[in-house]
Motif scaffolding. Structure first.
Motif, short mmCIF file in Angstrom:
data_model
loop_
_atom_site.label_atom_id
_atom_site.label_comp_id
_atom_site.label_asym_id
_atom_site.label_seq_id
_atom_site.Cartn_x
_atom_site.Cartn_y
_atom_site.Cartn_z
N SER A 138 0.86 -1.18 0.00
CA SER A 138 0.00 0.00 0.00
C SER A 138 0.90 1.23 0.00
O SER A 138 2.11 1.14 -0.20
N SER A 139 0.27 2.37 0.22
CA SER A 139 1.02 3.62 0.36
C SER A 139 0.41 4.36 1.55
O SER A 139 -0.73 4.13 1.93
N VAL B 22 4.85 -9.92 5.08
CA VAL B 22 5.57 -8.75 4.59
C VAL B 22 4.59 -7.69 4.15
O VAL B 22 3.59 -7.98 3.48
N ILE B 23 4.86 -6.46 4.56
CA ILE B 23 4.03 -5.30 4.22
C ILE B 23 4.92 -4.32 3.47
O ILE B 23 6.00 -3.97 3.95
N VAL B 24 4.47 -3.92 2.29
CA VAL B 24 5.25 -2.96 1.51
C VAL B 24 4.56 -1.60 1.59
O VAL B 24 3.36 -1.50 1.36
N ASN B 25 5.34 -0.57 1.92
CA ASN B 25 4.82 0.80 1.93
C ASN B 25 5.61 1.64 0.94
O ASN B 25 6.76 1.98 1.19
N MET B 26 4.98 1.96 -0.20
CA MET B 26 5.59 2.89 -1.15
C MET B 26 5.08 4.27 -0.75
O MET B 26 4.06 4.74 -1.25
N ALA B 27 5.80 4.86 0.19
CA ALA B 27 5.27 6.04 0.89
C ALA B 27 5.07 7.24 -0.03
O ALA B 27 5.83 7.48 -0.97
#
Lengths: 252, 74, 352
Positions: C78-79, C101-106
């Protein structure tokens, strides 16, 4: 002497924390009986809600996950997608399922997620002390509707079974009650059928069970059964709302 | 021999069993269990018809029900 | 054999996850990370995996909770605003010790913010993020290559410690294209170590498995927290990762991670040509933070300049590490734009 009634294997021996006369205990037992009948104890994973049944995991001899308030259908979706040959059920109250978790239940149903939902409707928030639920009846007094639920300001109760029946995803939806032995038998049949729908891979199944909350209704357990019958059933009619043919045959 | 056995320690005294017994033989005991409840009991076991209504409606799985098998055609 | 391909950061993190044995992805669209779920929706069904576009970020993280609890390598991305929504689920996952695993494309915040890159989710990532005392393992890639490398590491560490791990990227790292080398053979999930704690159905004589974060009794809750803190201590001792460039002889050490560290690297190279003794210290694990290493640099008499795309978040951890022993200055950008090499170069030069 032959035993005609005893504790199902899938139900643990732990004493229930529920208030005297609360019908959660009956419904727990019916779920365990259905699991025993179908011989799926080693293949079943339960998902516990937030609410009075938060400790449901203590009462079943089953692998369990405890979910955040309202999120049980999403958690069950995750489990079922990893383990498509296992049986996954959620056990949720009306605040959990029909208020904070409305998005999760509607979308799990719409996806036709192959899980079984046991939905306990007792028209009140039990665990937090008797506040108004999305299923509280018009005029019903609760700790946050002290003058009775006023439909002009807070609107109407939600009939979950009927609402989800409008979707194409669910394969089996019914509403049952546990206010007397005859209806308890019917409730058990419905729960078993809901599991059979999942075993056959037919889609989403949900049983709405009308239940009592003597403590927060301010009634004795016996009065509560009567109140359920006289007030809840007229608003929440019992019956099968959706059933696939394949399952009707199995259950016949 | 007893046809209906109450695990009195599990009983919370809700009386739902009393309300459904077709023979009216379930009563609340005068003593308290360790949880502080008057538990349900049946003294007149011979009048029990083993219908299990009491056990079906009991929320706390207090009750086990048995039935005579003697003379029954298998 | 190593394959070298051009990829977008968002696609690289997705492919890297698949190669790490991830077969379960649950997401919800939000810019600027949509290529992650799109990539997963193309690839996973072809390899026996599951992609679900959930009804919300809240549902997506709870699907991850279920899937991870059932033993699968599961991921969501997510972002920033979407990560805020996931925090409830992340707190449960951390407490119930479910690896994922959590991806943050900030992107820029607060509120709805903007769509351009930002590092203003640092606090949310490294201080827990939701309610309660917990930590994620937070990895901060600075290149598309590291998207691949670190997402694999994230899954391994998540499984090793039964702890959620986060890839903290940003809008630019997700969108930019770079060559990527896939160094190792893809992992077949079947070859991953068994997870005897997972809820897969009672087998044999074992007691039921329970994935749970409830501790009603004070002593139970305390035991949960003590167990978690013990684990965090172990992670902090063993898993700190960082990279130092030209640090040894430097008077001034620029501390930066992710996108900003690339800019800082170029600015430092320029300042070095001008004869300035400046180096780059790049934390790769934001949690555990390389506290000890920064302490040592402070003890060696170095000064610090922290560069972030935020109002100053990581700088607090640098100051905690330094503990008043050295000067720590800050340069930050708040407009959702990456600082230019020129800007950082000026900041460096003004300190000599």
């Amino acid at each position: 002497m032959e035993q005609v009634f005893g504790r199902p294997k899938a139900l643990s021996e732990k004493r229930l924390h529920y208030c005297p006369g609360c019908t959660h205990g009956i419904i727990h037992r019916l779920v365990a009986e259905a699991i025993d009948d179908l011989g799926i104890q080693d293949k079943t994973i339960g998902v516990a809600p937030v609410g009075c049944a938060v400790l449901a995991y203590d009462y079943f001899n089953l692998d369990f996950q405890q979910a955040a308030h309202g999120r049980a259908p999403a958690v069950a979706t995750g489990i079922k997608r990893v383990l498509p040959d296992r049986f996954v059920f959620t056990y949720q109250g009306d605040g959990d399922l029909a208020s904070i978790g409305m998005a999760e239940i509607v979308h799990a149903a719409a996806r036709g997620e192959k899980i079984t939902v046991i939905f306990i409707n007792n028209a009140i928030y039990g665990m937090t002390g008797g506040q108004m639920a999305p299923t509280s009846l018009p005029g019903q007094k609760t700790t946050t509707s002290p003058y009775g639920r006023d439909i002009n300001t807070v609107g109407y109760p939600i009939r979950v079974a009927e609402m989800l029946t409008t979707l194409d995803g669910p394969a089996y939806i019914s509403r049952v009650s546990v206010h007397d032995p005859k209806h308890i038998n019917k409730a058990k049949e419905a729960i078993r059928k809901a599991f059979e729908v999942q075993i056959q891979g037919l889609g989403f199944s949900l049983v709405e069970v009308l239940s009592t909350c003597p403590t927060n209704w301010g009634l004795s357990p016996r009065e509560a059964l009567k109140w359920l019958e006289e007030n809840m059933i007229p608003y929440y009619p019992l019956g099968v709302f959706k059933s696939p043919e394949e399952v009707s045959k199995v259950g016949a | 021999m007893a046809k209906v056995i109450f695990d009195s320690e599990r009983c919370k005294g809700c009386e739902l069993c009393v309300s459904v017994c077709p023979r009216g033989i379930i009563r609340m005991s005068n003593t308290l269990n360790s949880q502080g409840y008057h538990s349900a009991e049946v003294v007149e076991q011979d009048k029990c018809i083993s219908c299990a209504f009491c056990a079906r409606i009991c929320p706390d799985t207090v009750i086990e029900v048995y039935r005579e098998t003697k003379g029954k055609v298998s | 054999m190593a394959e070298r391909v051009m990829m977008k950061g968002n696609e690289a993190v997705a492919e890297g996850a698949i190669r790490a044995g991830c077969r379960y992805f649950f997401g919800y669209p939000i810019t600027p990370q949509n290529e992650v779920p799109e990539y997963m929706s193309r690839r996973l069904p072809k390899i026996g995996g599951v992609f679900i576009q959930a009804e919300s970020e809240v549902s997506a993280i709870n699907m991850v909770y279920g899937a991870g609890g059932a033993g699968g390598r599961a991921m969501t991305s997510s972002s920033s605003p979407g990560i805020s929504l996931k925090q409830e689920g992340i707190s449960y996952i951390a407490t119930a010790e479910v690896p994922c695993v959590i991806v943050n494309m900030a992107r820029g915040g607060p509120g709805l913010g903007g769509l351009t890159p930002s590092q203003s989710d640092y606090f949310q990532a490294v201080k827990g993020g939701g309610h309660g005392d917990y930590h994620l393992i937070v990895l901060a890639p600075w290149s598309v290559q590291e998207m691949v490398d670190l997402v694999g590491l994230a899954f391994d560490l998540a499984d090793k410690y039964r702890n959620p791990a986060m890839i903290l990227g940003d809008a630019i790292l997700g969108q930019m294209m770079e060559p990527v080398t896939f160094k190792s053979e893809p992992i077949d999930p079947k070859d991953l170590p068994a997870k005897p704690w997972a809820t897969v159905g009672l087998s044999g004589e074992r007691k039921p498995n329970l994935i749970n974060s409830l501790g009603l009794l004070p002593e139970h809750l305390e035991s949960i927290n003590l167990r978690l803190q013990e684990k965090y201590k172990k992670i902090a001792e063993n898993e700190v990762r960082f990279e130092g460039t030209d640090v040894d002889d430097a008077d001034l050490v620029v501390v930066a991670y992710g996108t900003t560290s690339r800019v800082a690297k170029s600015a430092i190279d320029q300042a070095r040509k001008d004869g300035k003794k400046v180096g780059l210290f790049r934390p790769i694990t934001l949690w555990p933070f390389p506290t000890k290493q920064i302490q040592e640099l402070a003890a060696a008499g170095k000064r610090f300049l922290v560069v972030e795309m935020s109002a100053g978040q990581m700088v607090e951890d640098v100051r905690l590490a330094v503990n008043g022993e050295a000067s720590v200055e800050f340069f930050g950008k708040l407009n959702g734009a990456i600082p230019t090499v020129e800007e950082v170069y000026r900041e460096i030069m003004s300190r000599f």
